[in-house]
Design a protein around this motif. Structure first.
Motif, short mmCIF file in Angstrom:
data_model
loop_
_atom_site.label_atom_id
_atom_site.label_comp_id
_atom_site.label_asym_id
_atom_site.label_seq_id
_atom_site.Cartn_x
_atom_site.Cartn_y
_atom_site.Cartn_z
N ASP A 83 -2.39 34.62 83.70
CA ASP A 83 -1.87 34.56 85.06
C ASP A 83 -2.93 34.07 86.04
OD1 ASP A 83 0.70 35.35 84.48
OD2 ASP A 83 0.25 37.47 84.72
N HIS A 84 -4.16 34.40 85.78
CA HIS A 84 -5.23 33.97 86.69
C HIS A 84 -5.67 32.55 86.33
CE1 HIS A 84 -7.23 35.67 83.19
NE2 HIS A 84 -8.25 34.87 83.47
N ALA A 85 -5.84 31.76 87.34
CA ALA A 85 -6.28 30.38 87.16
C ALA A 85 -7.76 30.35 86.80
CB ALA A 85 -6.03 29.59 88.44
N PRO A 86 -8.22 29.28 86.15
CA PRO A 86 -9.66 29.20 85.85
C PRO A 86 -10.47 29.13 87.14
CG PRO A 86 -8.55 27.15 85.30
CD PRO A 86 -7.49 28.12 85.67
N LEU A 99 -11.18 22.02 84.63
CA LEU A 99 -9.74 22.24 84.51
C LEU A 99 -9.23 21.78 83.15
CD1 LEU A 99 -6.95 22.96 85.65
CD2 LEU A 99 -6.90 20.68 86.69
N THR A 100 -9.59 20.57 82.75
CA THR A 100 -9.03 20.01 81.51
C THR A 100 -9.45 20.78 80.27
OG1 THR A 100 -10.82 18.39 81.37
CG2 THR A 100 -8.78 17.70 82.47
N GLU A 101 -10.67 21.28 80.25
CA GLU A 101 -11.12 22.05 79.09
C GLU A 101 -10.34 23.36 78.96
OE1 GLU A 101 -13.02 21.24 76.51
OE2 GLU A 101 -13.16 19.25 77.41
N LYS A 102 -10.05 23.99 80.08
CA LYS A 102 -9.28 25.23 80.06
C LYS A 102 -7.85 24.94 79.59
CE LYS A 102 -8.92 29.62 80.71
NZ LYS A 102 -9.60 30.56 79.82
N TRP A 144 -1.59 26.35 89.44
CA TRP A 144 -1.96 26.57 88.05
C TRP A 144 -0.75 26.50 87.11
CZ3 TRP A 144 -5.13 26.14 84.42
CH2 TRP A 144 -5.17 26.98 83.31
N HIS A 145 0.37 27.07 87.48
CA HIS A 145 1.54 27.12 86.59
C HIS A 145 2.32 25.81 86.56
CE1 HIS A 145 1.14 31.22 85.25
NE2 HIS A 145 0.79 31.53 86.48
N ASN A 146 1.95 24.83 87.36
CA ASN A 146 2.60 23.52 87.32
C ASN A 146 1.78 22.51 86.52
OD1 ASN A 146 4.77 21.78 88.11
ND2 ASN A 146 3.39 20.82 89.56
#
Length: 126
Positions: A8-11, A54-57, A106-108
């Protein structure tokens, strides 16, 4: 499309100053009248969607596979589930910025191969 259980939490990168400033500029743009917005494009910082923070996560969460067809992906780029502009099949009543406000949510964000991203285009039934 695969079901992914993402945290639920964004990186941490999504809380960085770069994203915070980009989100602020986008929201400032979206507060303008529709007539003003129709003459400009929303200020979306595309570099954010290529950032390794972002991309690695996303690669970790999606196991480096396309969210739609599960093809392994070598070059990671964050894509959007809901298109940011020009939603099809029908033009939106409030202009072309239907889901622009979700650009940095984050969820999009997801990973998609080039083939699926091209096939999806801007189709999203509203």
């Amino acid at each position: 499309m695969r079901r992914i259980r993402r945290p639920d939490h964004a990186p941490a990168f999504m809380q960085s100053d770069i994203v915070r400033v980009a989100r602020s500029q986008l929201l400032k743009y979206l507060r303008r009248p529709t007539t003003e917005r129709s003459q400009r494009r929303g200020p979306i910082n595309e570099d954010i969607f290529y950032d390794p923070g972002l991309t690695e996560k996303l690669g970790e969460i999606f196991t480096r596979k396309c969210a739609y067809c599960e093809t392994p992906i070598s070059s990671l780029v964050a894509r959007h589930f809901r298109p940011l502009r020009f939603v099809r099949p029908s033009p939106p009543a409030n202009g072309d910025d239907t889901y622009t406000w979700l650009a940095y949510e984050w969820h999009n964000l997801l990973l998609a191969c080039d083939y699926c991203e091209k096939a999806k285009e801007n189709y999203f039934p509203v």
